[in-house]
Design an enzyme around this catalytic site. Structure first.
Site, PDB file in Angstrom:
ATOM      1  N   GLY A  45       0.839  -1.206   0.000  1.00  0.00           N
ATOM      2  CA  GLY A  45       0.000   0.000   0.000  1.00  0.00           C
ATOM      3  C   GLY A  45       0.868   1.249   0.000  1.00  0.00           C
ATOM      4  O   GLY A  45       0.570   2.227   0.676  1.00  0.00           O
ATOM      5  N   ALA A  61      -7.753  -6.559  14.327  1.00  0.00           N
ATOM      6  CA  ALA A  61      -6.672  -6.804  13.348  1.00  0.00           C
ATOM      7  C   ALA A  61      -5.385  -6.133  13.805  1.00  0.00           C
ATOM      8  O   ALA A  61      -4.299  -6.722  13.732  1.00  0.00           O
ATOM      9  CB  ALA A  61      -7.090  -6.285  11.972  1.00  0.00           C
ATOM     10  N   LYS A  62      -5.504  -4.897  14.273  1.00  0.00           N
ATOM     11  CA  LYS A  62      -4.298  -4.144  14.645  1.00  0.00           C
ATOM     12  C   LYS A  62      -3.680  -4.685  15.938  1.00  0.00           C
ATOM     13  O   LYS A  62      -2.455  -4.676  16.106  1.00  0.00           O
ATOM     14  CB  LYS A  62      -4.622  -2.649  14.767  1.00  0.00           C
ATOM     15  CG  LYS A  62      -5.012  -1.990  13.443  1.00  0.00           C
ATOM     16  CD  LYS A  62      -3.896  -2.079  12.418  1.00  0.00           C
ATOM     17  CE  LYS A  62      -4.160  -1.219  11.186  1.00  0.00           C
ATOM     18  NZ  LYS A  62      -3.102  -1.339  10.173  1.00  0.00           N
ATOM     19  N   ARG A  83      -0.203   5.561  -1.508  1.00  0.00           N
ATOM     20  CA  ARG A  83      -1.090   6.623  -0.999  1.00  0.00           C
ATOM     21  C   ARG A  83      -0.853   6.821   0.495  1.00  0.00           C
ATOM     22  O   ARG A  83      -0.363   5.920   1.176  1.00  0.00           O
ATOM     23  CB  ARG A  83      -2.555   6.244  -1.205  1.00  0.00           C
ATOM     24  CG  ARG A  83      -2.983   6.301  -2.651  1.00  0.00           C
ATOM     25  CD  ARG A  83      -4.483   6.360  -2.788  1.00  0.00           C
ATOM     26  NE  ARG A  83      -5.156   5.151  -2.365  1.00  0.00           N
ATOM     27  CZ  ARG A  83      -6.050   5.094  -1.366  1.00  0.00           C
ATOM     28  NH1 ARG A  83      -6.363   6.170  -0.683  1.00  0.00           N
ATOM     29  NH2 ARG A  83      -6.621   3.941  -1.067  1.00  0.00           N
ATOM     30  N   SER A 143      -1.900   0.365  14.898  1.00  0.00           N
ATOM     31  CA  SER A 143      -2.673   1.578  15.181  1.00  0.00           C
ATOM     32  C   SER A 143      -2.907   1.679  16.681  1.00  0.00           C
ATOM     33  O   SER A 143      -2.963   0.652  17.374  1.00  0.00           O
ATOM     34  CB  SER A 143      -4.036   1.488  14.481  1.00  0.00           C
ATOM     35  OG  SER A 143      -4.929   2.459  14.984  1.00  0.00           O
ATOM     36  N   TYR A 174     -11.221  -3.568  13.002  1.00  0.00           N
ATOM     37  CA  TYR A 174      -9.940  -2.880  12.808  1.00  0.00           C
ATOM     38  C   TYR A 174      -9.053  -3.019  14.054  1.00  0.00           C
ATOM     39  O   TYR A 174      -7.867  -3.329  13.957  1.00  0.00           O
ATOM     40  CB  TYR A 174     -10.241  -1.415  12.497  1.00  0.00           C
ATOM     41  CG  TYR A 174      -9.053  -0.563  12.144  1.00  0.00           C
ATOM     42  CD1 TYR A 174      -8.512  -0.593  10.852  1.00  0.00           C
ATOM     43  CD2 TYR A 174      -8.480   0.303  13.071  1.00  0.00           C
ATOM     44  CE1 TYR A 174      -7.433   0.213  10.518  1.00  0.00           C
ATOM     45  CE2 TYR A 174      -7.408   1.109  12.746  1.00  0.00           C
ATOM     46  CZ  TYR A 174      -6.887   1.066  11.467  1.00  0.00           C
ATOM     47  OH  TYR A 174      -5.813   1.874  11.139  1.00  0.00           O
ATOM     48  N   ASP A 199      -2.891  -7.778  -4.493  1.00  0.00           N
ATOM     49  CA  ASP A 199      -3.846  -7.706  -3.387  1.00  0.00           C
ATOM     50  C   ASP A 199      -3.294  -8.558  -2.249  1.00  0.00           C
ATOM     51  O   ASP A 199      -3.347  -9.785  -2.300  1.00  0.00           O
ATOM     52  CB  ASP A 199      -5.203  -8.242  -3.866  1.00  0.00           C
ATOM     53  CG  ASP A 199      -6.229  -8.349  -2.750  1.00  0.00           C
ATOM     54  OD1 ASP A 199      -5.883  -8.072  -1.578  1.00  0.00           O
ATOM     55  OD2 ASP A 199      -7.377  -8.720  -3.045  1.00  0.00           O
ATOM     56  N   VAL A 200      -2.772  -7.913  -1.210  1.00  0.00           N
ATOM     57  CA  VAL A 200      -2.070  -8.665  -0.160  1.00  0.00           C
ATOM     58  C   VAL A 200      -3.011  -9.514   0.693  1.00  0.00           C
ATOM     59  O   VAL A 200      -2.549 -10.379   1.441  1.00  0.00           O
ATOM     60  CB  VAL A 200      -1.218  -7.750   0.758  1.00  0.00           C
ATOM     61  CG1 VAL A 200      -0.101  -7.074  -0.028  1.00  0.00           C
ATOM     62  CG2 VAL A 200      -2.073  -6.742   1.514  1.00  0.00           C
ATOM     63  N   ASN A 222       2.119  -2.034   5.398  1.00  0.00           N
ATOM     64  CA  ASN A 222       1.348  -0.801   5.619  1.00  0.00           C
ATOM     65  C   ASN A 222      -0.084  -0.890   5.095  1.00  0.00           C
ATOM     66  O   ASN A 222      -0.967  -0.184   5.590  1.00  0.00           O
ATOM     67  CB  ASN A 222       2.084   0.364   4.939  1.00  0.00           C
ATOM     68  CG  ASN A 222       1.216   1.587   4.787  1.00  0.00           C
ATOM     69  OD1 ASN A 222       1.001   2.341   5.732  1.00  0.00           O
ATOM     70  ND2 ASN A 222       0.662   1.774   3.584  1.00  0.00           N
TER      71      ASN A 222
END
Ligand code: NDP
Length: 248
Positions: free
Chosen positions: A13, A159-160, A16, A143, A156, A64-65, A91
């Site tokens: 990623g 996952a983080k 951006r 995060s 999220y 696409d990871v 990232n």
């Protein structure tokens, strides 16, 4: 001589937002950067051109990871093309926010597959070549949501938080081969990911950030550059927050 001269870096990623800033920074420090993107070919081409304009070296690679085979292929292509992989920055990330009671399986899976499984797949693929060459620097972008939790971000945050566990386990497994694995945990950083937040939410976040502003992608890139740079070979399994003091 730039500190990352002759190093080969892969940034998932990397076209951006925070990934873009990391790609530009690692290139500035002398690395050849493989900029992975999923959909945004134009943005990837723009970063490659910006790096070339400054005398650096970069290529863009679509993958696409969240698909393990594609993530494997991304790392394999990097090694085939450049002979090695020195730096991996996991990232790539997405959000699919919603309150837990209403969160769909699809929203859960999409976020876990990209943010955690994608990092796992790239990391797993990079470990062998890094162990063989007795050198590697891996940074996972987690995060503060994975540390503190955040309403509306069960998928999220999970996952983080998982990424932090993955970082520490990988760090322990590979430490003897001169490969370090660390995480950077940004707070609220101005990118497209956060631009859609309602003003009220932004104001409430700012009220909790001791430094009193959102962070810049370049400030996250500075932390990554430190962790992959020469002075940090004895740092592994660490989670470095870049959050204006939010999570302390
Ligand atoms: P952006 O939405 O600006 O960029 C996300 C990047 O991830 C894009 O380059 C996108 O590529 C890429 N990407 C998404 N899905 C995939 C996939 N399946 N395979 C490959 N690439 C993919 O996000 P940010 O720059 O804000 O976030 C970057 C990272 O930092 C994420 O992991 C995020 O969770 C984390 N983070 C961000 C914070 C913030 O405040 N912004 C705070 C804390 C952590 P493409 O454009 O090609 O689709």
């Amino acid at each position: 001589m730039p500190s990352l001269q002759d190093r080969i870096a892969l940034v998932t990623g990397g076209a951006r937002g925070i990934g873009r800033a990391i790609s530009l920074r690692l290139a500035r420090d002398g690395a050849t950067v493989v900029i992975n993107y999923q959909k945004n070919e134009t943005a990837a081409a723009e970063v490659v051109a910006a790096i070339a304009d400054h005398g650096g070296s970069a290529v863009a690679v679509q993958s696409d990871v969240s698909d393990s085979a594609a993530a494997d292929g991304l790392v394999r292509q990097t090694v085939e093309r450049f002979g090695r992989i020195d730096i991996l920055v996991n990232n790539a990330g997405i959000i699919r926010d919603g309150l837990l009671v209403r969160m769909s399986d699809d929203d859960w899976d999409a976020v876990l597959n990209t943010n955690l499984r994608g990092a796992f797949a790239c990391l797993r693929a990079a470990l062998r070549p890094m162990a063989r060459q007795r050198y590697g620097r891996i940074v996972n972008i987690t995060s503060v949501s994975g540390i503190m939790g955040n309403p509306g971000q069960a998928n999220y945050s999970a996952a983080k938080a998982g990424l932090i566990g993955l970082t520490k386990t990988a760090a322990r497994e590979i430490a003897g081969r001169n490969v370090t694995v660390n995480a950077v945990a940004p707070g609220f950083i101005t990118t497209e990911l956060t631009s859609g937040l309602p003003d009220k939410v932004k104001e409430s976040i700012l009220g909790q950030v001791p430094i009193g502003r959102f962070g810049l992608p370049e400030e996250v890139a500075d932390a990554v550059a430190f962790l992959v740079g020469e002075g940090s070979g004895y740092i592994t399994g660490h989670v470095l927050t870049v959050d204006g003091g939010l999570s302390m």
